[in-house]
Design an enzyme around this catalytic site. Structure first.
Site, PDB file in Angstrom:
ATOM      1  N   HIS A  24     -42.096 -10.020 -98.505  1.00 51.14           N
ATOM      2  CA  HIS A  24     -41.487  -8.824 -97.929  1.00 51.14           C
ATOM      3  C   HIS A  24     -42.404  -8.290 -96.845  1.00 51.14           C
ATOM      4  CE1 HIS A  24     -39.531  -4.918 -97.676  1.00 51.14           C
ATOM      5  NE2 HIS A  24     -38.504  -5.510 -98.244  1.00 51.14           N
ATOM      6  N   ASP A  42     -33.803  -9.724-103.720  1.00 53.96           N
ATOM      7  CA  ASP A  42     -32.796 -10.782-103.641  1.00 53.96           C
ATOM      8  C   ASP A  42     -33.048 -11.924-104.620  1.00 53.96           C
ATOM      9  OD1 ASP A  42     -31.287  -9.607-101.574  1.00 53.96           O
ATOM     10  OD2 ASP A  42     -32.809 -10.193-100.129  1.00 53.96           O
ATOM     11  N   HIS A  60     -32.894 -11.471 -94.316  1.00 55.04           N
ATOM     12  CA  HIS A  60     -32.616 -10.092 -94.771  1.00 55.04           C
ATOM     13  C   HIS A  60     -31.658 -10.187 -95.962  1.00 55.04           C
ATOM     14  CE1 HIS A  60     -32.307  -5.838 -94.582  1.00 55.04           C
ATOM     15  NE2 HIS A  60     -31.637  -5.661 -93.460  1.00 55.04           N
TER      16      HIS A  60
HETATM   17  N1  CMC Z   1     -42.004 -18.520 -98.717  1.00 56.68           N
HETATM   18  C1  CMC Z   1     -43.121 -19.118 -98.273  1.00 56.68           C
HETATM   19  N2  CMC Z   1     -44.010 -18.534 -97.458  1.00 56.68           N
HETATM   20  C2  CMC Z   1     -43.772 -17.295 -97.082  1.00 56.68           C
HETATM   21  C3  CMC Z   1     -42.628 -16.598 -97.503  1.00 56.68           C
HETATM   22  C4  CMC Z   1     -41.732 -17.246 -98.360  1.00 56.68           C
HETATM   23  N3  CMC Z   1     -40.631 -16.632 -98.803  1.00 56.68           N
HETATM   24  N4  CMC Z   1     -42.629 -15.351 -96.969  1.00 56.68           N
HETATM   25  C5  CMC Z   1     -43.734 -15.280 -96.215  1.00 56.68           C
HETATM   26  N5  CMC Z   1     -44.422 -16.441 -96.295  1.00 56.68           N
HETATM   27  C6  CMC Z   1     -45.712 -16.749 -95.662  1.00 56.68           C
HETATM   28  C7  CMC Z   1     -45.545 -16.963 -94.170  1.00 56.68           C
HETATM   29  O1  CMC Z   1     -45.272 -18.323 -93.878  1.00 56.68           O
HETATM   30  C8  CMC Z   1     -46.884 -16.497 -93.646  1.00 56.68           C
HETATM   31  O2  CMC Z   1     -47.822 -17.517 -93.921  1.00 56.68           O
HETATM   32  P1  CMC Z   1     -49.006 -17.837 -92.850  1.00 56.68           P
HETATM   33  O3  CMC Z   1     -49.832 -16.585 -92.818  1.00 56.68           O
HETATM   34  O4  CMC Z   1     -49.689 -19.015 -93.400  1.00 56.68           O
HETATM   35  O5  CMC Z   1     -48.300 -18.103 -91.545  1.00 56.68           O
HETATM   36  C9  CMC Z   1     -47.244 -15.333 -94.560  1.00 56.68           C
HETATM   37  O6  CMC Z   1     -46.549 -15.581 -95.790  1.00 56.68           O
HETATM   38  C10 CMC Z   1     -46.817 -13.970 -94.010  1.00 56.68           C
HETATM   39  O7  CMC Z   1     -45.417 -13.997 -93.800  1.00 56.68           O
HETATM   40  P2  CMC Z   1     -44.655 -13.421 -92.543  1.00 56.68           P
HETATM   41  O8  CMC Z   1     -43.557 -14.378 -92.164  1.00 56.68           O
HETATM   42  O9  CMC Z   1     -45.635 -13.043 -91.484  1.00 56.68           O
HETATM   43  O10 CMC Z   1     -44.047 -12.099 -93.164  1.00 56.68           O
HETATM   44  P3  CMC Z   1     -42.918 -11.199 -92.532  1.00 56.68           P
HETATM   45  O11 CMC Z   1     -43.252  -9.822 -92.923  1.00 56.68           O
HETATM   46  O12 CMC Z   1     -42.736 -11.475 -91.101  1.00 56.68           O
HETATM   47  O13 CMC Z   1     -41.597 -11.706 -93.279  1.00 56.68           O
HETATM   48  C11 CMC Z   1     -39.863 -11.949 -94.838  1.00 56.68           C
HETATM   49  C12 CMC Z   1     -41.017 -11.067 -94.348  1.00 56.68           C
HETATM   50  C13 CMC Z   1     -39.107 -11.208 -95.933  1.00 56.68           C
HETATM   51  C14 CMC Z   1     -38.912 -12.241 -93.686  1.00 56.68           C
HETATM   52  C15 CMC Z   1     -40.445 -13.278 -95.401  1.00 56.68           C
HETATM   53  O14 CMC Z   1     -41.287 -12.996 -96.490  1.00 56.68           O
HETATM   54  C16 CMC Z   1     -39.359 -14.261 -95.810  1.00 56.68           C
HETATM   55  O15 CMC Z   1     -38.872 -15.007 -94.954  1.00 56.68           O
HETATM   56  N6  CMC Z   1     -38.941 -14.282 -97.123  1.00 56.68           N
HETATM   57  C17 CMC Z   1     -37.846 -15.134 -97.533  1.00 56.68           C
HETATM   58  C18 CMC Z   1     -36.513 -14.492 -97.206  1.00 56.68           C
HETATM   59  C19 CMC Z   1     -36.212 -13.311 -98.111  1.00 56.68           C
HETATM   60  O16 CMC Z   1     -36.338 -13.379 -99.318  1.00 56.68           O
HETATM   61  N7  CMC Z   1     -35.759 -12.211 -97.491  1.00 56.68           N
HETATM   62  C20 CMC Z   1     -35.368 -11.001 -98.210  1.00 56.68           C
HETATM   63  C21 CMC Z   1     -36.311  -9.885 -97.965  1.00 56.68           C
HETATM   64  S1  CMC Z   1     -36.128  -8.516 -99.101  1.00 56.68           S
HETATM   65  C22 CMC Z   1     -34.557  -7.871 -98.965  1.00 56.68           C
HETATM   66  C23 CMC Z   1     -34.028  -7.678 -97.603  1.00 56.68           C
HETATM   67  O17 CMC Z   1     -34.711  -7.274 -96.658  1.00 56.68           O
HETATM   68  O18 CMC Z   1     -32.837  -7.903 -97.433  1.00 56.68           O
END
Ligand code: CMC
Length: 451
Positions: free
Chosen positions: A322, A378, A283
């Site tokens: 996201h 971010d 987050h």
């Molecule tokens: N790098 C590599 N792969 C990713 C990333 C990433 N940053 N984000 C998602 N994926 C992949 C994930 O591994 C999955 O792949 P597969 O379908 O092969 O398993 C696919 O994309 C879908 O991702 P998810 O984990 O199901 O998506 P989610 O909605 O649960 O997670 C998230 C959203 C923001 C937690 C995630 O994208 C992430 O961990 N990003 C990096 C951390 C980040 O930048 N967070 C800030 C978010 S924006 C501001 C805020 O909220 O504070």
């Protein structure tokens, strides 16, 4: 109509007949017609779908609330597919271009933009509450020299609860507004103290001549000069960044704010809990992790190798992806523009080149295209904050200051919503039942066996 059709619609209901969904329960052969309102069905309507009288009824299973609306809200509109973000109906781009942060805070809290007189009065209401009780300073002295600023912030906001017992009257809207003003005013003062504690400088008292962001800069960076003068470009950049971070509908920390607040906990404790949720690396904590990642990559030529590690699942590309945006985060676009303004004053942060290269390669790569992974808020914010002189561990605190406004607006909205109750999800129990008790002397070392 099917003889078993148990329609939940009552005669005279205004919902059009087409605004329904008919489900057949193959276990019983019964069909059910459920109303659809605002693109949703009510989970409680599912409860009426039962195999027999002893059956509890159907529930919706949605770990991590991926497809569950938990409230009605008129604060922030977000269209993740099209990359649209609006506060109270105003596009984020317009607000970032024309407004000050306190103006946007007023909009989020009251629902409309203030006129000149209202804004003056509002700014005055906030400014006159920026001073903290001296006990907070003493409380902070208890932290170790290397305490993480986010942990200090979370604890110190919770400590404010001990100073304002009147805040427990959360059902009173006048009281809620009073506490809202206090929190918007005092969180920057606490944040600045976290910073000064970390660098070992004496705390600086607020200066009410200054704007909200200028005063934050004053409380963080004033040394021995009689009057702190903030660089106007940097103060405006901070204002824009704060506007972009002020609210983002039902994200993890806002959901925490509403959930904790729903038990009637006071707003200091609820904001503290929300800030704790924000601190995590998935987050708000991601902005700090982006900088750590850019430091680890080190130079542009090492970007392709890092992208390979991401695709192999070894690491995540921090600042990318996201839950809701499946398009370019509109905030990231504005931040990129803001970065250019800041770099004219501070000089270019060399990490920007690594970030741009990461973005370029990622946006062309099938792995990221397929998963619709774009830079989020971010990705670039930390690069600006670092150029302005903030240390990476302070970045998430800079996220928490403006988000406090969003949390409080959402908290107030929750208290006004007659449909809201104490937040309490259901579970699917997967453990054992009715086990025979085993006396101590007959038990095996279960944990050691499992390790
Ligand atoms: N790098 C590599 N792969 C990713 C990333 C990433 N940053 N984000 C998602 N994926 C992949 C994930 O591994 C999955 O792949 P597969 O379908 O092969 O398993 C696919 O994309 C879908 O991702 P998810 O984990 O199901 O998506 P989610 O909605 O649960 O997670 C998230 C959203 C923001 C937690 C995630 O994208 C992430 O961990 N990003 C990096 C951390 C980040 O930048 N967070 C800030 C978010 S924006 C501001 C805020 O909220 O504070």
């Amino acid at each position: 109509m099917h003889p078993h059709n148990l329609s939940f619609l009552q005669q005279g209901d205004s919902i059009m007949p087409s605004d329904t969904i008919t489900l057949t329960d193959e276990r019983t052969g019964k069909t059910y017609t459920l109303p659809i309102e605002d693109g949703t069905v009510r989970s409680m309507d599912l409860r009426k779908i039962r195999t027999d009288d002893a059956d509890f009824g159907l529930m919706a299973y949605d770990p991590a609330f991926v497809n569950t609306a938990s409230c009605r809200s008129s604060i922030t509109y977000l269209d993740g597919e099209r990359g649209i973000l609006e506060y109270r109906g105003y596009p984020i781009e317009t607000l970032a271009e024309h407004c000050s942060f306190l103006e946007v805070a007023y909009l989020l809290v009251f629902g409309d933009l203030p006129n000149e007189t209202e804004l003056k009065a509002w700014a005055n209401e906030i400014t006159c509450r920026t001073m903290l009780h001296e006990n907070i300073g003493k409380f902070m002295e208890g932290f170790r020299y290397d305490a993480h600023p986010m942990s200090m912030l979370v604890s110190s906001i919770a400590a404010l609860s001990t100073l304002y017992p009147d805040a427990k009257e959360v059902r009173d809207p006048v009281n809620r507004l009073h506490q809202t003003k206090r929190l918007i005013a005092k969180v920057p003062s606490i944040a600045a103290m976290c910073y000064r504690h970390a660098v070992g400088f004496p705390y600086v008292y607020p200066d009410n001549d200054l704007s909200y962001t200028e005063n934050l800069m004053n409380m963080m960076w004033k040394m021995v000069e009689p009057k702190y003068a903030a660089n106007p470009v940097l103060a405006r950049a901070l204002d824009v960044l704060f506007i972009l971070h002020a609210d983002h509908e039902q994200n993890c920390s806002t959901n925490t704010m509403r959930s904790v607040g729903s038990s009637m906990a006071d707003p200091y404790l609820a904001v503290s809990a929300a800030a704790a949720a924000l601190s995590g690396s998935l987050h708000g904590g991601a902005n700090e992790q982006v900088l750590r990642m850019l430091e680890e990559i080190g130079s542009k030529d090492r970007v392709p190798a890092y992208i390979e590690r991401v695709k192999n699942g070894e690491v995540k590309l921090m600042g990318f992806g996201h839950r809701v945006y499946k398009n370019y985060d509109p905030r990231a676009k504005i931040i990129k523009w803001t970065a250019e303004q800041v770099f004219r004053v501070t000089g270019r942060n060399p990490k920007l080149d690594i970030a741009l290269e990461l973005e370029r390669i990622a946006l062309e790569d099938e792995y990221f295209i397929e998963r619709k992974l774009y830079p989020n808020v971010d990705f670039y914010s930390g690069i600006i904050y670092q150029a302005m002189g903030f240390k990476p561990e302070f970045f998430t605190v800079l996220f928490a200051i403006p988000r406090t406004v969003g949390w409080l607006a959402q908290w107030d909205e929750m208290h006004r919503d007659p449909e809201q109750k104490i937040a309490r999800p259901r579970q699917i129990y997967t453990g054992e039942r009715q086990r025979p008790f085993v006396p101590m002397q007959e038990r095996h070392a279960v944990l050691t066996a499992k390790q």
